[in-house]
Design a protein around this motif. Structure first.
Motif, short mmCIF file in Angstrom:
data_model
loop_
_atom_site.label_atom_id
_atom_site.label_comp_id
_atom_site.label_asym_id
_atom_site.label_seq_id
_atom_site.Cartn_x
_atom_site.Cartn_y
_atom_site.Cartn_z
N SER A 56 -56.22 -29.77 45.25
CA SER A 56 -56.19 -28.88 46.41
C SER A 56 -57.32 -27.86 46.32
CB SER A 56 -54.85 -28.15 46.48
OG SER A 56 -53.79 -29.06 46.68
N ILE A 61 -56.60 -32.38 49.12
CA ILE A 61 -56.04 -31.54 50.18
C ILE A 61 -56.97 -30.34 50.36
CG2 ILE A 61 -54.10 -30.11 50.90
CD1 ILE A 61 -52.31 -31.90 49.16
N VAL A 62 -57.46 -30.15 51.57
CA VAL A 62 -58.37 -29.05 51.86
C VAL A 62 -57.66 -28.09 52.82
CG1 VAL A 62 -60.64 -28.34 52.68
CG2 VAL A 62 -60.34 -30.59 51.59
N GLY A 63 -57.42 -26.87 52.33
CA GLY A 63 -56.75 -25.87 53.14
C GLY A 63 -57.73 -25.13 54.03
N SER A 64 -57.23 -24.68 55.17
CA SER A 64 -58.10 -23.95 56.11
C SER A 64 -58.10 -22.46 55.81
CB SER A 64 -57.63 -24.20 57.54
OG SER A 64 -56.29 -23.82 57.69
N GLN A 84 -59.73 -24.86 48.92
CA GLN A 84 -59.90 -24.19 50.20
C GLN A 84 -61.14 -24.72 50.91
OE1 GLN A 84 -57.76 -21.88 51.75
NE2 GLN A 84 -56.49 -22.74 50.13
N ALA A 85 -61.14 -24.62 52.22
CA ALA A 85 -62.30 -25.03 53.01
C ALA A 85 -63.55 -24.34 52.50
CB ALA A 85 -62.08 -24.72 54.49
N THR A 105 -59.21 -33.90 54.14
CA THR A 105 -57.92 -34.13 53.49
C THR A 105 -57.54 -35.61 53.58
OG1 THR A 105 -57.10 -31.89 53.85
CG2 THR A 105 -55.45 -33.63 53.67
N LYS A 122 -64.03 -29.65 54.26
CA LYS A 122 -63.40 -29.25 55.50
C LYS A 122 -61.96 -29.74 55.52
CE LYS A 122 -67.78 -30.05 57.97
NZ LYS A 122 -68.43 -30.80 59.08
N PRO A 123 -61.08 -29.11 56.30
CA PRO A 123 -59.69 -29.60 56.37
C PRO A 123 -59.60 -31.07 56.75
CG PRO A 123 -59.85 -27.42 57.34
CD PRO A 123 -61.26 -27.85 57.03
N GLU A 124 -60.52 -31.55 57.56
CA GLU A 124 -60.48 -32.97 57.95
C GLU A 124 -60.87 -33.92 56.82
OE1 GLU A 124 -62.10 -30.48 59.52
OE2 GLU A 124 -63.99 -31.18 60.40
#
Length: 125
Positions: free
Chosen positions: A11, A122-125, A13-14, A90, A86-88
């Protein structure tokens, strides 16, 4: 028997970075491409990067300029350096081997007979 084992997911962050690794065993034809594929939740698997025996590379439009594929032949390891996540981005990331000798054809999953089990990002926004 070909075996591919991915690692390095997690995991983040963006805007962050991750490096995925894929250790390959039993791959006898080093001229063929290896590739990375991404499968977002609820989506089809998408080819994002490929590299052939000469080191030629190809990238999907969604990752160009952000991701870099490389390999260490001595360690039988394929890498994917992922920057500016980026979140996308993920989803599950899969390593594949035995692909076409021309890297630009190596973004199609039907070209590969050998697959790893995947590693999750997993990329958090």
């Amino acid at each position: 028997q070909v075996r591919l084992v991915e690692s390095g997911g997690g995991s983040v962050q963006a805007g962050g970075s991750l490096r995925l690794s894929c250790v390959a065993s039993g791959v006898t034809d080093s001229t063929k491409s290896m590739g990375w594929f991404h499968q977002a939740p609820g989506e089809e698997r998408e080819g994002i990067a490929a590299i052939n025996g000469d080191g030629d590379t190809a990238y999907g439009d969604s990752v160009k300029g952000r991701f870099t594929i490389s390999k260490d032949n001595a360690e039988n390891t394929l890498y994917l350096q992922m920057n500016s996540l980026k979140p996308e981005d993920t989803g599950m990331y899969y390593c594949a081997a035995g692909g076409p000798r021309v890297a630009r054809f190596g973004l199609e999953d039907f070209e590969y007979p050998y697959w790893g089990q995947g590693t999750q990002v997993i990329v958090g926004s």
